[in-house]
Design an enzyme around this catalytic site. Structure first.
Site, PDB file in Angstrom:
ATOM      1  N   ASP A  25      52.921 -16.719  28.870  1.00 24.95           N
ATOM      2  CA  ASP A  25      54.333 -16.410  29.111  1.00 24.95           C
ATOM      3  C   ASP A  25      54.560 -16.111  30.590  1.00 24.95           C
ATOM      4  O   ASP A  25      55.230 -15.141  30.956  1.00 24.95           O
ATOM      5  CB  ASP A  25      54.787 -15.230  28.254  1.00 24.95           C
ATOM      6  N   VAL A  26      54.005 -16.969  31.448  1.00 29.93           N
ATOM      7  CA  VAL A  26      54.213 -16.828  32.891  1.00 29.93           C
ATOM      8  C   VAL A  26      55.663 -17.172  33.199  1.00 29.93           C
ATOM      9  O   VAL A  26      56.149 -18.244  32.837  1.00 29.93           O
ATOM     10  CB  VAL A  26      53.260 -17.749  33.674  1.00 29.93           C
TER      11      VAL A  26
END
Length: 459
Positions: free
Chosen positions: A142-143
């Site tokens: 979930d960058v």
């Protein structure tokens, strides 16, 4: 206080040996608080993350991911345990992590109006962090800008490992994709989700997916807009004439950006995973580009002026003060307000605060002293900014899926929409999560048709 809801713990609540000072943020699975250890207040703040639901398995996985990583760009895990509380006094897991000071990446870009050299250095730090994460056989998954904090002196941290994983981790959802933020999904993840919408086959994320998400983050930071989705999922449904959208390289959108930075961002966004390069390879290329760039790399990028983030003032907690923090708390401190997901994407640079309302259940840091009173005033005005026009949430298809139940639909339990039966998601309003389809302001999932009985053994 044990009967307080985990998302509304008042100051003074004690969980384990940690005392809540103030709230710091809330996400889909947990609430984060600024806290101190009882009897050791002079040691400073920590981030106390409490699960919203009892026995939340994601906390165990997040703790395991954090315990495997040793890098200055990742908050250290200090403690974990269970707190019995809430209305039913049931166990809620909690994590205690290093407090990370900083402001989210897109807000940092607005406050500082960085140049190409500064962006190169920020991205290089993030790649070194991803290198350490991947070397530990872990993934972040979930960058995005809301999960990147830029602190004093430009130190960059990657936070919120609620979607993180490691090879032995058991799956926690039945959906093809793990929880995440749709615009940052790689082409491979989006295509897999479409191909396996019915059979539930899970997508196996790889380090290249984190790299692609970093490319989306970098593209939006320097241009002010998301790149088109990596897979042609939203385009051409029902029509063959509509062309696939073309991504403009950053240097065609931003005049001041140097070509080397534009090329490296485009490399991260390559559709072929192997063409993106590893985090280590990208870190080396970014560092080399920053070192050899000439004076043209020191020109400020021209997208920050129209970027207005949403911030709020966090007052000093009453009755608590330490010499190390007194100067910082005594003044107004800006902190990002994180809410639930909107998954909205704009075609125009920064019509609304970036990442506003996107899901985030991780560590939230304080803004550094570079946030001025003028910036706070501008941020307050930004709360009235209009919502963007285009959403990347899934639109209702014009005809039923293959294998979807057709009418008659069950009364009160199913809704007939465009020739198919759909089940409404309870308490879910548009815009929907990745696996929901929007219709009339609500979120629906298709109802699968029952298989016909096998008649081959009958005369």
């Amino acid at each position: 206080m044990d009967t307080a809801f985990p998302e509304k713990l008042p100051p003074g609540t004690v969980i384990g040996s940690w005392q809540v000072i103030s709230g710091a943020g809330r996400g889909a699975y947990g609430a984060v608080y600024c806290a101190v250890q009882e009897g050791q207040e002079e040691a400073g703040w920590v981030a106390l993350k409490v699960a919203l639901r009892s026995r939340e398995e994601r906390f165990e996985r997040e703790a395991e991911v954090l315990s495997r990583i040793r890098h200055p760009g990742v908050p250290r895990l200090l403690a974990r345990g269970e707190w019995k509380g809430g209305r039913w006094r049931v166990p809620h897991p909690y994590l205690v992590m290093e407090w990370v000071e900083g402001i989210p990446l897109y807000q940092w870009a607005w406050v500082n109006a960085p140049n190409s050299r500064q962006v190169l250095r920020v991205l290089a730090q993030l790649c070194r962090t991803l290198q350490a994460i991947h070397a530990a056989q872990c993934l972040h998954r979930d960058v995005k800008g809301a999960n990147v904090l830029v602190g004093p002196e430009g130190k960059v941290s990657l936070v919120d490992f609620g979607s993180g994983t490691y090879p032995e981790a058991p799956p926690l959802t039945e959906a093809p994709l793990a929880p995440g933020t749709r615009p940052y999904r790689s082409p491979q993840a989006l295509l897999h989700a479409r191909a396996h919408a019915w059979d539930g086959a899970r997508y196996k994320a790889r380090p290249e997916d984190d790299v692609y998400a970093l490319g989306v983050t970098a593209y939006r930071m320097v241009t002010g807009v998301y790149p088109p989705l990596g897979a042609d999922l939203e385009v051409g449904q029902g029509t063959s004439q509509e062309a696939k959208p073309v991504r403009q390289p950053p240097h065609l959108r931003v005049r001041a950006i140097i070509p080397e930075l534009s090329v490296l961002i485009e490399r991260m966004l390559e559709e072929t995973p192997s063409a993106r390069g590893s985090a280590r390879e990208l870190a080396e290329a970014l560092e080399a580009a920053a070192a050899r760039a000439g004076p043209e790399a020191d020109r400020r990028l021209d997208t920050a002026a129209s970027f207005q983030p949403v911030m709020t003032v966090v007052p000093e907690p009453l009755g608590w003060r330490t010499p190390a923090r007194a100067g910082l708390i005594g003044a107004a401190v800006a902190c990002l307000v994180i809410g639930l997901s909107t998954h909205r994407v704009s075609e125009h640079p920064w019509p609304v605060p970036p990442e506003e309302g996107e899901p985030d259940a991780g560590t939230v840091g304080l803004a550094d002293a570079s946030v001025t009173p003028e910036a706070l005033a501008a941020a307050a005005r930004a709360e009235d900014a209009p919502l963007p026009e285009k959403s990347v949430a899934l639109e209702m298809p014009k005809q039923p899926f293959a294998g979807q139940k057709r009418p008659p639909c069950k009364p009160q339990r199913e809704t007939e929409i465009r020739g198919g039966c759909w089940a409404a998601l309870l308490n879910a309003q548009a815009p929907c999560e990745d696996d929901g389809y929007e219709w009339a302001g609500k979120c629906f999932l298709p109802v699968k048709a029952r298989p016909r009985p096998d008649t081959s053994n009958y005369p």
